[in-house]
Structures are given as structure tokens and as C-alpha cells.
Write a protein that holds these residues in place. Structure first.
Motif, PDB file in Angstrom:
ATOM      1  N   ALA A 132       1.425 -56.616 -38.942  1.00 23.60           N
ATOM      2  CA  ALA A 132       2.039 -57.950 -38.887  1.00 23.60           C
ATOM      3  C   ALA A 132       3.166 -58.024 -37.870  1.00 23.60           C
ATOM      4  O   ALA A 132       3.396 -59.070 -37.265  1.00 23.60           O
ATOM      5  CB  ALA A 132       2.560 -58.337 -40.268  1.00 23.60           C
ATOM      6  N   GLY A 133       3.876 -56.935 -37.657  1.00 22.72           N
ATOM      7  CA  GLY A 133       5.004 -56.984 -36.736  1.00 22.72           C
ATOM      8  C   GLY A 133       4.714 -56.418 -35.364  1.00 22.72           C
ATOM      9  O   GLY A 133       5.650 -56.215 -34.569  1.00 22.72           O
ATOM     10  N   LEU A 134       3.441 -56.176 -35.045  1.00 22.36           N
ATOM     11  CA  LEU A 134       3.099 -55.499 -33.790  1.00 22.36           C
ATOM     12  C   LEU A 134       2.384 -56.422 -32.812  1.00 22.36           C
ATOM     13  O   LEU A 134       1.731 -57.391 -33.200  1.00 22.36           O
ATOM     14  CB  LEU A 134       2.225 -54.281 -34.079  1.00 22.36           C
ATOM     15  CG  LEU A 134       2.819 -53.222 -35.011  1.00 22.36           C
ATOM     16  CD1 LEU A 134       1.875 -52.040 -35.136  1.00 22.36           C
ATOM     17  CD2 LEU A 134       4.190 -52.769 -34.526  1.00 22.36           C
ATOM     18  N   ASP A 135       2.502 -56.070 -31.537  1.00 23.32           N
ATOM     19  CA  ASP A 135       1.819 -56.783 -30.458  1.00 23.32           C
ATOM     20  C   ASP A 135       0.532 -56.031 -30.132  1.00 23.32           C
ATOM     21  O   ASP A 135       0.558 -54.849 -29.766  1.00 23.32           O
ATOM     22  CB  ASP A 135       2.739 -56.829 -29.235  1.00 23.32           C
ATOM     23  CG  ASP A 135       2.100 -57.519 -28.034  1.00 23.32           C
ATOM     24  OD1 ASP A 135       0.939 -57.958 -28.136  1.00 23.32           O
ATOM     25  OD2 ASP A 135       2.771 -57.599 -26.982  1.00 23.32           O
ATOM     26  N   ALA A 136      -0.597 -56.695 -30.279  1.00 28.87           N
ATOM     27  CA  ALA A 136      -1.887 -56.042 -30.062  1.00 28.87           C
ATOM     28  C   ALA A 136      -2.015 -55.484 -28.648  1.00 28.87           C
ATOM     29  O   ALA A 136      -2.695 -54.476 -28.425  1.00 28.87           O
ATOM     30  CB  ALA A 136      -3.021 -57.026 -30.338  1.00 28.87           C
ATOM     31  N   GLU A 137      -1.365 -56.109 -27.671  1.00 31.67           N
ATOM     32  CA  GLU A 137      -1.501 -55.665 -26.283  1.00 31.67           C
ATOM     33  C   GLU A 137      -0.782 -54.348 -25.997  1.00 31.67           C
ATOM     34  O   GLU A 137      -1.064 -53.698 -24.998  1.00 31.67           O
ATOM     35  CB  GLU A 137      -0.966 -56.749 -25.340  1.00 31.67           C
ATOM     36  CG  GLU A 137      -1.757 -58.039 -25.378  1.00 31.67           C
ATOM     37  CD  GLU A 137      -1.178 -59.058 -24.422  1.00 31.67           C
ATOM     38  OE1 GLU A 137      -1.272 -58.832 -23.194  1.00 31.67           O
ATOM     39  OE2 GLU A 137      -0.624 -60.067 -24.890  1.00 31.67           O
ATOM     40  N   SER A 138       0.135 -53.963 -26.883  1.00 32.08           N
ATOM     41  CA  SER A 138       0.937 -52.765 -26.606  1.00 32.08           C
ATOM     42  C   SER A 138       0.914 -51.762 -27.756  1.00 32.08           C
ATOM     43  O   SER A 138       1.824 -50.963 -27.895  1.00 32.08           O
ATOM     44  CB  SER A 138       2.382 -53.168 -26.295  1.00 32.08           C
ATOM     45  OG  SER A 138       2.948 -53.881 -27.376  1.00 32.08           O
ATOM     46  N   THR A 139      -0.135 -51.814 -28.572  1.00 34.96           N
ATOM     47  CA  THR A 139      -0.245 -50.930 -29.728  1.00 34.96           C
ATOM     48  C   THR A 139      -1.379 -49.925 -29.535  1.00 34.96           C
ATOM     49  O   THR A 139      -2.500 -50.306 -29.190  1.00 34.96           O
ATOM     50  CB  THR A 139      -0.497 -51.735 -31.021  1.00 34.96           C
ATOM     51  OG1 THR A 139       0.607 -52.617 -31.243  1.00 34.96           O
ATOM     52  CG2 THR A 139      -0.654 -50.818 -32.223  1.00 34.96           C
ATOM     53  N   LEU A 140      -1.064 -48.667 -29.755  1.00 34.58           N
ATOM     54  CA  LEU A 140      -2.037 -47.577 -29.658  1.00 34.58           C
ATOM     55  C   LEU A 140      -2.321 -47.043 -31.051  1.00 34.58           C
ATOM     56  O   LEU A 140      -1.402 -46.861 -31.854  1.00 34.58           O
ATOM     57  CB  LEU A 140      -1.472 -46.452 -28.785  1.00 34.58           C
ATOM     58  CG  LEU A 140      -2.355 -45.199 -28.613  1.00 34.58           C
ATOM     59  CD1 LEU A 140      -3.473 -45.476 -27.619  1.00 34.58           C
ATOM     60  CD2 LEU A 140      -1.507 -44.021 -28.131  1.00 34.58           C
ATOM     61  N   PHE A 141      -3.588 -46.770 -31.335  1.00 38.54           N
ATOM     62  CA  PHE A 141      -3.977 -46.215 -32.630  1.00 38.54           C
ATOM     63  C   PHE A 141      -4.387 -44.752 -32.476  1.00 38.54           C
ATOM     64  O   PHE A 141      -5.165 -44.415 -31.578  1.00 38.54           O
ATOM     65  CB  PHE A 141      -5.136 -47.007 -33.241  1.00 38.54           C
ATOM     66  CG  PHE A 141      -4.758 -48.410 -33.625  1.00 38.54           C
ATOM     67  CD1 PHE A 141      -4.167 -48.664 -34.846  1.00 38.54           C
ATOM     68  CD2 PHE A 141      -4.975 -49.479 -32.752  1.00 38.54           C
ATOM     69  CE1 PHE A 141      -3.790 -49.959 -35.213  1.00 38.54           C
ATOM     70  CE2 PHE A 141      -4.608 -50.763 -33.092  1.00 38.54           C
ATOM     71  CZ  PHE A 141      -4.017 -50.997 -34.332  1.00 38.54           C
ATOM     72  N   ILE A 142      -3.850 -43.904 -33.340  1.00 35.43           N
ATOM     73  CA  ILE A 142      -4.285 -42.506 -33.436  1.00 35.43           C
ATOM     74  C   ILE A 142      -5.118 -42.384 -34.699  1.00 35.43           C
ATOM     75  O   ILE A 142      -4.623 -42.629 -35.807  1.00 35.43           O
ATOM     76  CB  ILE A 142      -3.094 -41.530 -33.515  1.00 35.43           C
ATOM     77  CG1 ILE A 142      -2.183 -41.670 -32.298  1.00 35.43           C
ATOM     78  CG2 ILE A 142      -3.587 -40.097 -33.647  1.00 35.43           C
ATOM     79  CD1 ILE A 142      -0.914 -40.824 -32.391  1.00 35.43           C
ATOM     80  N   VAL A 143      -6.389 -42.050 -34.547  1.00 36.67           N
ATOM     81  CA  VAL A 143      -7.274 -41.866 -35.700  1.00 36.67           C
ATOM     82  C   VAL A 143      -7.336 -40.366 -35.988  1.00 36.67           C
ATOM     83  O   VAL A 143      -7.911 -39.603 -35.201  1.00 36.67           O
ATOM     84  CB  VAL A 143      -8.679 -42.433 -35.432  1.00 36.67           C
ATOM     85  CG1 VAL A 143      -9.533 -42.333 -36.694  1.00 36.67           C
ATOM     86  CG2 VAL A 143      -8.591 -43.880 -34.958  1.00 36.67           C
ATOM     87  N   SER A 144      -6.725 -39.946 -37.079  1.00 37.43           N
ATOM     88  CA  SER A 144      -6.620 -38.522 -37.414  1.00 37.43           C
ATOM     89  C   SER A 144      -7.518 -38.202 -38.595  1.00 37.43           C
ATOM     90  O   SER A 144      -7.265 -38.630 -39.721  1.00 37.43           O
ATOM     91  CB  SER A 144      -5.170 -38.158 -37.755  1.00 37.43           C
ATOM     92  OG  SER A 144      -4.333 -38.332 -36.637  1.00 37.43           O
TER      93      SER A 144
END
Length: 575
Positions: free
Chosen positions: A198-210
Motif C-alpha cells: 500500500a505504501g510502495l511505488d510499483a515503478e521502484s519496487t524490487l521483489f526478492i523471492v526466497s
């Protein structure tokens, strides 16, 4: 490692029976009296290591018991098991694997080859890739699909893929580097992912799938939902583009990660000889390196490696993990104290009890010995706790005046992690006082004197005294760090890792498998489609009722439409 070299059933050994007798004797002995009887007890029952002091003098044992416990460890072959552990022997025998998390931090005495490949070389190569990635991220050279630099990283993982990194980042809050924020999502309950995004910008968010296997249901469900979130924000971008720019994988199954769509150069590896709950030292620790900088991550590894050397080289009687393991065996298995509290007096360590709960209980929560027979004795305590000051105003009443005895670990540091005057002295005074109070208690005579000094009548003193008596005799360890730093945190966590291993060896169980976790997962996979289909034949009455209630409340079915189903009989019961 062959058990035949040592006692085949440790509970039938003479030293085991002697310790049982010692336990009955110790229960009659006042803990506080040990200090009067032995003026050198505090120094003799302590170990000072480079990063901390371990004071185990407030424990319910004397020198004879300690000697017997060390005898038990040798009878169980702990020294040989320790050697096999560091040599890369397949001590995780039910899965046919070595256990080599010390290799991740440089803690082996000599390199080990697995499948003809040097473990040290593959670990070093992966650390190099990790460092390069972190530098690019901190320099702003990594961007999202639109060209915006990455400002937020969300780690999607559960269990060891989440608890270890988040615990370390919280603990090292005073050592954070850069301006990239790290967030964690572990729960498949969509509320957690929703709140974080909710508080993040999709254009600048990286996901780490562990995920070790890259098939973990909870993690992969969150990963797919994260991708959908990006797709809603960027309908013009393809899934391939979003996965390539804004997803990273950490896994022991790189092929599965690439099949999901993560680019090969964004897949960081660890290996099947790394247990999930011991994996924060591997690429699973990428969030730590991002939040705290790679140099601090390296210092964390170095601190753990120093504890590896201590555990590997120190004689058992001067070996901190061994001493802690033997104390745990003494209390849980011989004295009959089924729980153990972890009480950090350091706000930054607030997640440590939860982390150690998983590390210990997932490892030693076993009922079958290495021979496959029922053990017939408790193998590990229930681990629980929280930060000390908060605990004092919550459950310490239970610790002090309940008839139950709960051994505890008090953990603090000499140097504060802040610059506020007066706070740290109050904190440490409370930590020292609580361990002292648990040990000494307050007897009826002392209570009566206190009440008399306040001017109460004899009648009131007699009435109130029983309620104010503290029996004492509650044992504890105190671990006092010089400071909470990346290096000392690494040493602290590795201390507990080796304690868990040593305890499992003494009790003749396998600490590095986790078959108990698999049963519930398998059943959940079978039940999930039944929430939609309502095909409940063969399920027990409670499960049928719960699913029918779910389907009725969600509108999947009305009461009139509920089918007649055959309810399975409980296991072992005759029709």
C-alpha cells in the motif's frame, strides 16, 4: 558417524542414570546457596569470549553435575559428531546430506568437496555476485520497468527465508547503509502483502523471492500476487519485462526460478546442504546486505566464523555452545522443566526469541532417536520470550511466582545502541536484578520484616506474607555482549546454532531434518480444492463441519444444498 562406536541407547547408560539421581538431589538444594558454598563460582562458571561474556553461574547445578554432563556428552560421541559435521559428512542422515552452513561464512577448518566441486569456491563466487548486486542497487544503477531507480525491496519468503534476515536487519538497525528500504512478507494471508504494498511505488519496487525449492506454496502465491500488482500498475509492460527488471530469486532450484521468469543473472543460489533455518549466511541474507551494506554482512559472517572456530577447537568444558547445550539437556530432559525463555534486554533484538524458537524447536522437536526408536525422554524445550522490559510487565509474574520453573537466557550489551543519557543503565540494572531475583527469591521472614517496617499490624503481616513470597531457585544464563554489532550478532546466532546441534547429538536425535513440517503442508494441499468443490467424502467430522461452515458463510453453498457425506472414522477406532 556410527552410533555403534558409542552407547547405542544413551538413556540406558550408567552416566544417564547417575544424572537422573543427581537431578533429584539438586531439586532439594537452594540455588542461592551455591555462591556461599563456592566463593569462586561466578568466575568458574563463566566463559569470556571475544564478543561476549557467558555467565552460567546462576544455574541449578554444581561441579559434580557439570562433570557428569560433560561425561554424558563424551559418551554420546559429541566430539566425533562435531568432527564429522565440519568435515562435511552426511550427518543429516534421513535426507542423506551434509550440514555445512559454517562453510557459508568461512567456518570450516579445511575445504570440502561435494560432487567433486569445492564448497569454498562456490560460496565465494556467490558472495561475489551478491556484493556486485548490492553495490549496483546502492549506486542507483538498478531500475524498474520505467527507468526509476529501485528504492524499496520486498522479501517474499517464509520460515528461514524470512526470520533470519528480518531478525538480523532489526538487530543491526544502528548499522544500516544506503537509502533502499527493505520490507518483509511471509504470511500467505493477503492482508500482510496488501499492507506492505500500500505504501510502495510499483515503478521502484524490487521483489526478492526466497524459496529453497521455489515451490513453497505461501511464497509462490505471494510472488504471483506481487506480479499481478505490478501488472495492474503497468498494463503496458509485459510480464516478461516486469519479471526481468523487478524480480530476484534466491533458491537451491535455479531452474525452477528461471521457469517462473526470473532472469538467470538475477538468480542467486544456495545449496541443499544448507537448512532453511540456518540459511541467513547464504544468499538468503541478500536483504541484510541491502539494508546494512555488504561490508556489514561480511562482518556478520566473520563473527559467526569466529564462533565456528571456538566450537570446533575449544575443549568441551570450555566450549560455550556445548555448555549451553548441556544445560538445556539438564533442565528439559533430567530436571523436567519443559520450557525455556529467551529474554533480550536490547530493543534491536526483539525478534531474536522468534528466530530461536524456529531454530531450536524445528530442529530438536523430535520423538524418535537416530535408530528409529521412540526416545522415551524430552528432547527439547518450548522456546518463548520477548524483550525483557516488556516481559517484566507481562509474563515475569509467571516466571517469579508460578510453581513452574522456566530456565531463561538474559541477553544484553555493555554499549548502548543510542546516545540517550540514563536509559542504558536502567535497562542493564533491570536485567541484572531480574536474574538475581529469579535465583534468590524472597522468603517469608524477609517479607514479614519488610511489612513490619511499613507499620503493618501482625495480623496484616500474617495475611499478606504468603502472597509476597517468591520461592526463587529459578535458573538463568546471562549473555553480555560488549556491543551489538554485525560481528557480535553473527557470533551470538552461531552460538545458538551449535548449541542446538550439540544438544541433538547428546540426545541421539537428528537435528537437521524437519519431517513434522511436511505433514500439515501435504494435508493443506489436499484440502484447498475442497473449499471450492465441497467434495468432503472421507474427511473427519470436524473438518467437514469447518469447510461446510466456510462454504455457507461465503455463499459457496446454501444449507439446503449441503450434501450427505460419509465421515471417516477416527484413526484406530472400530466402526
Amino acid at each position: 558417524m556410527q552410533d555403534a562406536q558409542f552407547h547405542s541407547s544413551i538413556s540406558q547408560s550408567a552416566i544417564w542414570k547417575q544424572l537422573q539421581a543427581r537431578a533429584l538431589e539438586m531439586k532439594k538444594h537452594r540455588l542461592a546457596d551455591f555462591f556461599a558454598e563456592d566463593p569462586a563460582r561466578a568466575s568458574d562458571f563463566s566463559l569470556e569470549l571475544p564478543e561476549f561474556l557467558l555467565d552460567y553461574s546462576k544455574n541449578q547445578l554444581d561441579r559434580r553435575v557439570l562433570v557428569d554432563l560433560l561425561h554424558l556428552a563424551r559418551e554420546a560421541g559429541l566430539e566425533q559428531w562435531r568432527e564429522d559435521f565440519f568435515a562435511g559428512k552426511p550427518i543429516n542422515a534421513t535426507e542423506g546430506r551434509p550440514v555445512l552452513h559454517p562453510a557459508l561464512r568461512g567456518g570450516l577448518a579445511e575445504d570440502v568437496e561435494i560432487g567433486g566441486v569445492s564448497v569454498t569456491s562456490v560460496v565465494s563466487a556467490e558472495l561475489g555476485r551478491l556484493k556486485e548486486f548490492v553495490v549496483l542497487l546502492h549506486n542507483g544503477d538498478l531500475t524498474g520497468y520505467s527507468g526509476k531507480r529501485i528504492t524499496d525491496v520486498v522479501n517474499l519468503g517464509v520460515g528461514g527465508s524470512h526470520l533470519g534476515p528480518q531478525t538480523a536487519i532489526e538487530a543491526l538497525r544502528a548499522h544500516r547503509k544506503g537509502d533502499v528500504a527493505v520490507h518483509f512478507v511471509s504470511n500467505v494471508d493477503g492482508a500482510q502483502l496488501t499492507d506492505v504494498l500500500a505504501g510502495l511505488d510499483a515503478e521502484s519496487t524490487l521483489f526478492i523471492v526466497s524459496s529453497k525449492t521455489f515451490t513453497t506454496s505461501e511464497t509462490m502465491t505471494n510472488a504471483r500476487s506481487a506480479l499481478k500488482w505490478l501488472q495492474r500498475a503497468a498494463p503496458e509492460a509485459s510480464a516478461e519485462t516486469l519479471l526481468g527488471k523487478q524480480f530476484v530469486a534466491v533458491t537451491a532450484s535455479p531452474e525452477a526460478a528461471q521457469k517462473f521468469g526470473v532472469l538467470p543473472e538475477r538468480v542467486f543460489r544456495f545449496w541443499d546442504w544448507v537448512g532453511g533455518r540456518f540459511s541467513l549466511w547464504s544468499s538468503i541474507g541478500l536483504p541484510i546486505a541491502i539494508a546494512c551494506g555488504f561490508e556489514n554482512f561480511r562482518a556478520l559472517l566473520d563473527g559467526a566464523a569466529s564462533m565456528d572456530r571456538h566450537f570446533r577447537e575449544a575443549p568441551l568444558e570450555a566450549n560455550a555452545p556445548v555448555i549451553m547445550a548441556l544445560l538445556s539437556v539438564w533442565y528439559c530432559t533430567f530436571m523436567g522443566y519443559p520450557a525455556h525463555a529467551v529474554l533480550p534486554y536490547e530493543q534491536a533484538l526483539h525478534m531474536l526469541p522468534a528466530y530461536l524458537q524456529q531454530a531450536d524447536m524445528e530442529s530438536n522437536g523430535k520423538s524418535v532417536s537416530r535408530s528409529g526408536a521412540d526416545v522415551g525422554y524430552p528432547t527439547g524445550p518450548l522456546i518463548w520470550g520477548q524483550t525483557g522490559i516488556n516481559g517484566q510487565h507481562a509474563f515475569y509474574q509467571y516466571l517469579h511466582q508460578s510453581p513452574q520453573v522456566v530456565p531463561a537466557d538474559f541477553i544484553g550489551s555493555v554499549t548502548p545502541g543510542h546516545e540517550l543519557d540514563g536509559h542504558h543503565e536502567i535497562l542493564l540494572a533491570n536485567m541484572f536484578a531480574q536474574s538475581q531475583a529469579l535465583m534468590n527469591g524472597v522468603d517469608a521472614e524477609s517479607v514479614a520484616r519488610e511489612l513490619s517496617a511499613k507499620g503493618l499490624s501482625q495480623e496484616e503481616i500474617k495475611r499478606l506474607t504468603p502472597f509476597k513470597v517468591h520461592r526463587g531457585g529459578k535458573p538463568s544464563n546471562t549473555i553480555l555482549l560488549k556491543e551489538l554489532s554485525p560481528r557480535s550478532l553473527g557470533a551470538l546466532i552461531a552460538l545458538y546454532e551449535h548449541k542446538i546441534f550439540a544438544q541433538g547429538v547428546v540426545l541421539q536425535i537428528y537435528s537437521f531434518d524437519q519431517w513434522g513440517v511436511e505433514l500439515g503442508k501435504g494435508l493443506a494441499n489436499k484440502l484447498e480444492p475442497k473449499l471450492a468443490s465441497g467434495a468432503l467424502e472421507g474427511e473427519d467430522g470436524s473438518t467437514v463441519q469447518l469447510i461446510e461452515y466456510y462454504r455457507r458463510i461465503t455463499g459457496a453453498v446454501t444449507p439446503a444444498e449441503l450434501p450427505e457425506v460419509e465421515v471417516a472414522e477416527p484413526a484406530g477406532e472400530q466402526a
